[in-house]
Design a protein around this motif. Structure first.
Motif, PDB file in Angstrom:
ATOM      1  N   GLU A  79       0.915  -1.217   0.020  1.00  0.00           N
ATOM      2  CA  GLU A  79      -0.038  -0.051   0.211  1.00  0.00           C
ATOM      3  C   GLU A  79       0.894   1.366  -0.071  1.00  0.00           C
ATOM      4  N   THR A  80       1.861   1.138   0.712  1.00  0.00           N
ATOM      5  CA  THR A  80       2.882   2.655   0.734  1.00  0.00           C
ATOM      6  C   THR A  80       3.862   2.607  -0.146  1.00  0.00           C
ATOM      7  N   VAL A  81       4.329   1.534  -0.756  1.00  0.00           N
ATOM      8  CA  VAL A  81       5.712   1.390  -1.472  1.00  0.00           C
ATOM      9  C   VAL A  81       5.235   0.901  -2.842  1.00  0.00           C
ATOM     10  N   LEU A  82       4.881  -0.403  -2.974  1.00  0.00           N
ATOM     11  CA  LEU A  82       5.073  -0.882  -4.276  1.00  0.00           C
ATOM     12  C   LEU A  82       3.997  -0.363  -5.222  1.00  0.00           C
ATOM     13  N   GLN A  83       2.738  -0.493  -4.655  1.00  0.00           N
ATOM     14  CA  GLN A  83       1.710   0.261  -5.596  1.00  0.00           C
ATOM     15  C   GLN A  83       1.837   1.521  -6.011  1.00  0.00           C
ATOM     16  N   PRO A  84       2.239   2.470  -5.068  1.00  0.00           N
ATOM     17  CA  PRO A  84       2.260   3.973  -5.313  1.00  0.00           C
ATOM     18  C   PRO A  84       3.542   4.092  -6.452  1.00  0.00           C
ATOM     19  N   THR A  85       4.555   3.336  -6.328  1.00  0.00           N
ATOM     20  CA  THR A  85       5.944   3.285  -7.327  1.00  0.00           C
ATOM     21  C   THR A  85       5.366   2.863  -8.511  1.00  0.00           C
ATOM     22  N   VAL A  86       4.608   1.869  -8.701  1.00  0.00           N
ATOM     23  CA  VAL A  86       4.162   1.475  -9.974  1.00  0.00           C
ATOM     24  C   VAL A  86       3.352   2.347 -10.546  1.00  0.00           C
ATOM     25  N   ASP A  87       2.517   2.785  -9.948  1.00  0.00           N
ATOM     26  CA  ASP A  87       1.482   3.938 -10.435  1.00  0.00           C
ATOM     27  C   ASP A  87       2.091   5.213 -10.788  1.00  0.00           C
ATOM     28  N   GLU A  88       3.120   5.671 -10.166  1.00  0.00           N
ATOM     29  CA  GLU A  88       4.007   6.776 -10.456  1.00  0.00           C
ATOM     30  C   GLU A  88       4.649   6.560 -11.892  1.00  0.00           C
ATOM     31  N   LEU A  89       5.368   5.481 -11.894  1.00  0.00           N
ATOM     32  CA  LEU A  89       5.969   5.170 -13.158  1.00  0.00           C
ATOM     33  C   LEU A  89       5.115   5.249 -14.355  1.00  0.00           C
ATOM     34  N   ARG A  90       3.819   4.634 -14.092  1.00  0.00           N
ATOM     35  CA  ARG A  90       2.790   4.545 -15.323  1.00  0.00           C
ATOM     36  C   ARG A  90       2.208   5.927 -15.587  1.00  0.00           C
ATOM     37  N   ARG A  91       1.929   6.638 -14.667  1.00  0.00           N
ATOM     38  CA  ARG A  91       1.633   8.094 -14.797  1.00  0.00           C
ATOM     39  C   ARG A  91       2.799   8.872 -15.605  1.00  0.00           C
ATOM     40  N   ARG A  92       3.929   8.575 -15.327  1.00  0.00           N
ATOM     41  CA  ARG A  92       4.938   9.288 -16.092  1.00  0.00           C
ATOM     42  C   ARG A  92       5.312   9.080 -17.661  1.00  0.00           C
ATOM     43  N   GLY A  93       4.566   7.817 -17.950  1.00  0.00           N
ATOM     44  CA  GLY A  93       4.354   7.216 -19.346  1.00  0.00           C
ATOM     45  C   GLY A  93       5.597   6.286 -19.415  1.00  0.00           C
ATOM     46  N   THR A  94       6.079   5.690 -18.401  1.00  0.00           N
ATOM     47  CA  THR A  94       7.383   4.779 -18.495  1.00  0.00           C
ATOM     48  C   THR A  94       6.930   3.662 -17.385  1.00  0.00           C
ATOM     49  N   PRO A  95       5.906   2.783 -17.766  1.00  0.00           N
ATOM     50  CA  PRO A  95       5.620   1.899 -16.710  1.00  0.00           C
ATOM     51  C   PRO A  95       6.678   0.915 -16.455  1.00  0.00           C
ATOM     52  N   PHE A  96       6.601   0.446 -15.296  1.00  0.00           N
ATOM     53  CA  PHE A  96       7.653  -0.451 -14.839  1.00  0.00           C
ATOM     54  C   PHE A  96       6.957  -1.840 -15.007  1.00  0.00           C
ATOM     55  N   SER A  97       7.411  -2.832 -15.691  1.00  0.00           N
ATOM     56  CA  SER A  97       6.779  -4.172 -15.949  1.00  0.00           C
ATOM     57  C   SER A  97       8.205  -5.299 -15.575  1.00  0.00           C
ATOM     58  N   GLY A  98       8.023  -5.967 -14.896  1.00  0.00           N
ATOM     59  CA  GLY A  98       8.938  -7.008 -14.429  1.00  0.00           C
ATOM     60  C   GLY A  98       9.008  -7.169 -13.114  1.00  0.00           C
ATOM     61  N   LEU A  99      10.247  -7.266 -12.220  1.00  0.00           N
ATOM     62  CA  LEU A  99      10.193  -7.512 -10.922  1.00  0.00           C
ATOM     63  C   LEU A  99      10.670  -6.374 -10.150  1.00  0.00           C
ATOM     64  N   LEU A 100      10.029  -5.787  -9.375  1.00  0.00           N
ATOM     65  CA  LEU A 100      10.220  -4.435  -8.494  1.00  0.00           C
ATOM     66  C   LEU A 100      10.773  -4.959  -7.105  1.00  0.00           C
ATOM     67  N   TYR A 101      12.023  -4.579  -6.910  1.00  0.00           N
ATOM     68  CA  TYR A 101      12.571  -5.221  -5.558  1.00  0.00           C
ATOM     69  C   TYR A 101      12.633  -3.965  -4.569  1.00  0.00           C
ATOM     70  N   ALA A 102      11.950  -4.184  -3.390  1.00  0.00           N
ATOM     71  CA  ALA A 102      12.035  -3.087  -2.490  1.00  0.00           C
ATOM     72  C   ALA A 102      12.990  -3.550  -1.535  1.00  0.00           C
TER      73      ALA A 102
END
Ligand code: AMP
Ligand code: GLY
Length: 424
Positions: free
Chosen positions: A237-260
């Motif tokens: 809720e506080t890290v993974l989803q907001p980060t993925v949403d922010e990169l999509r918002r910037r037009g550079t979606p992150f697809s793959g493995l996100l390591y926090a």
């Protein structure tokens, strides 16, 4: 389906092992691979950094899915080259991989998405560096902005050493010190839907008791019996989803493995770093516990279909991995030493313990396995609890003989003791 894995470390061996156990995988290829991966996949001598060559190989092999393991090819755009050739690829674009490739970029994304992380300054001049070091005080945390293969971060009480590292970096992030245990949490994402895996803990320092220099990681375990059961939900809720949403918002979606990479501080969870790929050695223990066949999940992420993916299924088992490193690691490691006893692990410990190769290669005789890097291999074991997984892992490590090699003897020890006490 035919799958091509790019890379040649223990992480890629763990990925290839899981993929080879997936009934949907009809052919498994790896480039460049190593001596252990050769036992489960066909190897191809293609440079992992050469996007055009990787895309050509994937096309020739008629691969349905390409999985890019290490960060350097991702940051160099190898996943883009594969996708441009019309082939599904698990791994972020070069733009999105900047989350790992530039610490300043990661800080900017986190600020925009209100993700909790340490306060920091991005510095480029000696004046800025001195001001930032002065503002935070000791212990100093100094991070090279760019990729540095695990060697870019210096944490020290010594102002002169902190200053020297900062000046050598060019662009540098100076950060507040975050106190508390570290947790690695991985999530598979297609740029929109986020599927968290199970948390693991890595041991970054070279020597027992967390002494010695930082390394790429000397061992790991999962689960974390001491962690708050709500940790994964909170980080989602506080890290993974907001980060993925922010990169999509910037037009550079992150697809793959996100390591926090997280610190559990007295004031709450803070992000220490993001990586854009599976972590090594945490992948070895996380995949050891995953029951859901891997290829289908990675393909769903690569094809943007993760929302339709059923929940992941996990084994109840615990897993521990111990890295065996060569003489002198992480300084200038010695290579070319024969590794003996690998067959004994297979004969005596399978399937509860197994060896995942990292820096190894076959000698010209075609059978002797030689060391060929700093982290040579990692021994992974499962068990009904961390104590049993630990015993099995260390029993297998003891069967392996590599002149001058080193390993930590305390991987998962504290967690296993705490777990045993809780059970008693
Ligand atoms: P990184 O390459 O960002 O993973 O950093 C390597 C290691 O340095 C981390 O695993 C931590 O142990 C340590 N580290 C990084 N940032 C901090 C921080 N802000 N406070 C304390 N330790 C840190
Ligand atoms: N285990 C740390 C990393 O993969 O970066």
């Amino acid at each position: 389906m035919k799958v091509l894995v790019i890379g040649g470390g223990a992480r890629e061996h763990a990925l290839c092992r899981s993929l080879s156990l997936d009934p949907d995988v009809t052919a498994l290829h790896c480039a460049p691979g190593n001596a252990g991966i050769a036992e489960v996949a066909e190897l191809h001598p293609v440079d992992a950094m050469d996007g055009a060559a990787v895309a050509r190989l994937a096309t020739e092999l008629e691969a349905r899915l390409v999985v890019v393991g290490p960060e350097a090819p991702l940051v160099a755009g190898v996943a883009d080259a594969v996708r441009d050739a019309g082939i599904a690829c698990f791994g972020p674009s070069a733009e999105a991989a900047r989350l790992e490739g530039s610490k300043a970029f990661a800080k900017d994304v986190m600020a925009a998405a209100s993700v909790p992380t340490g306060r920091s300054y991005v510095c480029t001049t000696p004046e800025e560096i001195d001001k930032a070091l002065d503002a935070f005080g000791a212990p100093f945390v100094v991070k090279d902005d760019g990729l540095a293969a695990g060697k870019g971060v210096v944490v020290t009480d010594d102002l002169a050493a902190a200053r020297e590292h900062a000046l050598a970096c060019g662009r540098v992030v100076i950060e507040e010190f975050l106190d508390g245990p570290e947790v690695s949490l991985f999530a598979i994402t297609d740029g929109r839907t986020v599927l968290p895996l199970r948390p693991a803990q890595d041991f970054k320092r070279a020597l027992d008791g967390d002494a010695g220099p930082n390394t790429g990681g000397m061992g790991a375990y999962s689960p974390l019996p001491w962690a708050d059961p709500k940790l994964v939900d909170e980080v989602m809720e506080t890290v993974l989803q907001p980060t993925v949403d922010e990169l999509r918002r910037r037009g550079t979606p992150f697809s793959g493995l996100l390591y926090a990479g997280l610190a559990i501080t007295g004031r709450g969870v803070r992000v220490i770093e993001f990586n854009a790929r599976f972590g090594d050695p945490e992948t070895q223990v996380v995949l050891a516990r995953l029951r859901t066949p891997l290829a289908g999940v990675l393909l769903a992420a690569a094809e943007g279909r993760l929302a339709d993916q059923p929940s992941l299924v996990w084994h109840d088992d615990a897993a521990v991995t111990v890295v065996v490193a060569s003489h002198n690691y992480p300084g200038t490691p010695r290579a070319g030493d024969p590794i003996e006893g690998l067959a004994d692990v297979v004969a005596q410990d399978a399937p509860d313990a197994y060896v995942l190769h990292a820096g190894t290669r076959l000698a010209d005789d075609g059978s002797t396995v030689l060391s060929a890097g700093g982290r040579v291999l990692s021994v992974t074991a499962t068990g009904k609890d961390l104590g049993q997984a630990r015993e099995r892992a260390y029993a297998a490590v003891d069967r392996i003989r590599l002149d001058g090699s080193q390993h930590r003897t305390d991987i998962a020890r504290k967690a296993a003791e705490a777990e045993a006490e809780a059970e008693a």
